[in-house]
Write a protein that holds these residues in place. Structure first.
Motif, short mmCIF file in Angstrom:
data_model
loop_
_atom_site.label_atom_id
_atom_site.label_comp_id
_atom_site.label_asym_id
_atom_site.label_seq_id
_atom_site.Cartn_x
_atom_site.Cartn_y
_atom_site.Cartn_z
N THR A 192 0.82 -1.21 0.00
CA THR A 192 0.00 0.00 0.00
C THR A 192 0.86 1.27 0.00
O THR A 192 0.59 2.21 -0.76
CB THR A 192 -0.94 0.00 1.22
N LEU A 193 1.90 1.27 0.84
CA LEU A 193 2.79 2.43 0.87
C LEU A 193 3.50 2.60 -0.47
O LEU A 193 3.74 3.72 -0.92
CB LEU A 193 3.82 2.29 1.99
N GLY A 194 3.82 1.49 -1.12
CA GLY A 194 4.44 1.58 -2.44
C GLY A 194 3.55 2.28 -3.44
O GLY A 194 4.02 3.11 -4.24
N LEU A 197 3.59 6.01 -2.47
CA LEU A 197 4.88 6.68 -2.67
C LEU A 197 5.24 6.88 -4.14
O LEU A 197 6.14 7.66 -4.46
CB LEU A 197 6.00 5.90 -1.98
N LYS A 198 4.56 6.17 -5.03
CA LYS A 198 4.85 6.32 -6.46
C LYS A 198 4.80 7.77 -6.90
O LYS A 198 5.62 8.23 -7.70
CB LYS A 198 3.86 5.51 -7.29
N SER A 199 3.82 8.51 -6.39
CA SER A 199 3.62 9.89 -6.84
C SER A 199 4.75 10.82 -6.45
O SER A 199 4.89 11.90 -7.02
CB SER A 199 2.30 10.43 -6.28
N VAL A 200 5.57 10.41 -5.48
CA VAL A 200 6.70 11.24 -5.05
C VAL A 200 8.03 10.54 -5.32
O VAL A 200 9.06 10.89 -4.74
CB VAL A 200 6.58 11.62 -3.55
N GLY A 201 8.01 9.56 -6.20
CA GLY A 201 9.24 8.88 -6.59
C GLY A 201 9.82 7.99 -5.52
O GLY A 201 11.01 7.67 -5.56
N GLY A 202 8.98 7.58 -4.56
CA GLY A 202 9.47 6.74 -3.48
C GLY A 202 9.21 5.26 -3.72
O GLY A 202 8.49 4.87 -4.64
#
Length: 308
Positions: A192-194, A197-202
């Motif tokens: 879920t965190l992945g 975080l996609k939107s901020v390059g994480g």
């Protein structure tokens, strides 16, 4: 061992290893330090106070000293990650000190003393079971909630959820209702965190060691690191056991990988990390107990020699 920081891949990176007192957390902190990172090592056991686990031998100060000796900068900060106020104060300190957080490792647990395997949910005291969920799930949620606003200020942040088992292996029966939930939840957290975080390059991943020869495990088996093979007489899968160094090296290599987004949302074992990044355990071996157990569960009779 010291390293040349100019050549270290994580020089200038700031890491928080939540639950760095011993075992996998300590090793991950040390290996991040060996790669040049500044590492905040947190936990409940200090040289002045011992957590409910009752192990005074390993402390966060000891971990921080090992991080510094490895070539990084280790900073010990006592924190109970079930207390949001303490975690917020920790993140505020990191913000004041550095204004950034690049790597968050959630390795908070400390619930092994609560596990009663081969039990039914109705046989386990509710308070005992809920404490496992607090230690293994609630603590991770609190830490991520408090730390991620700082981590996402810069693109490329990494969250590592440390657990026991992969998404595939945790489909099997784990012999304790609460332990199953406590160790499966971080895998879903990483997924879920992945996505978030996609939107901020994480990137977020879940990682698991194999049969870990932690300080606690060695004591449980009544052996030392020098005599660990005696444990095979008690549990044959101990032949594929590994030191905490193995998962530590794997996570450090992952953190230094500029292309780590390919792992986003996935769960990875120490054996998978070793194959992907060419790292080995302290003795030069590459044990992969999860792959062995999968073959065994499928009805095969694999040789342990092929998985070490």
């Amino acid at each position: 061992m010291t390293t040349d920081k100019a050549l270290s891949p994580l020089t200038g990176k700031i890491a928080l290893v939540a639950g760095a007192t011993r075992g996998a957390g300590r090793a991950i902190a040390v290996q991040l330090g060996a790669a040049g990172a500044t590492v905040y090592a947190t936990g409940r056991t200090t040289r002045e106070r011992v957590s409910e686990m009752g192990r005074a031998t390993e402390t966060i100060e000891g971990t921080a000293e090992l991080v510094t000796a490895a070539g990084g900068e280790g900073i010990a900060v006592p924190a109970d990650h079930l207390d949001p106020a303490q975690v917020r104060a920790l993140i505020e300190r990191i913000d004041r000190d550095h204004g950034r957080l690049d790597i968050l490792v959630n390795d908070i647990w400390g619930g092994n003393h609560l596990i009663d395997f081969n039990t039914k949910v109705w046989d386990v005291e509710l308070d005992r079971g809920l404490r496992m969920l607090e230690l293994g799930v609630k603590s991770h949620i609190i830490t991520s909630s408090c730390a991620l606003p700082l981590l996402v200020r810069q693109p490329g942040g990494l969250v590592v959820e440390v657990t026991d088992g992969t998404a595939e292996s945790n489909k099997a029966f784990r012999e304790n209702f609460y332990y199953d939930l406590a160790k499966t939840a971080p895998i879903r957290m990483a997924f879920t965190l992945g996505e978030e975080l996609k939107s901020v390059g994480g990137t977020a991943v879940a990682v698991t060691p194999g049969f870990l020869r932690s300080e606690e495990m060695l004591d449980t088996f009544g052996i030392t690191e020098e005599t660990w093979r005696e444990g095979i007489k008690i549990q044959r899968h101990f032949a594929l056991s590994e030191t905490p160094v193995y998962i530590g090296r794997g996570v450090a290599a992952l953190a230094a990988d500029q292309g780590r987004a390919r792992w986003n949302g996935q769960s990875l074992s120490s054996g998978q990390l070793a194959k992907a990044y060419g790292v080995t355990d302290a003795d030069g071996s590459r044990p992969d107990v999860w792959a062995y157990l999968a073959e065994e569960a499928a009805g095969a009779e694999p040789s342990m020699d092929d998985y070490r």
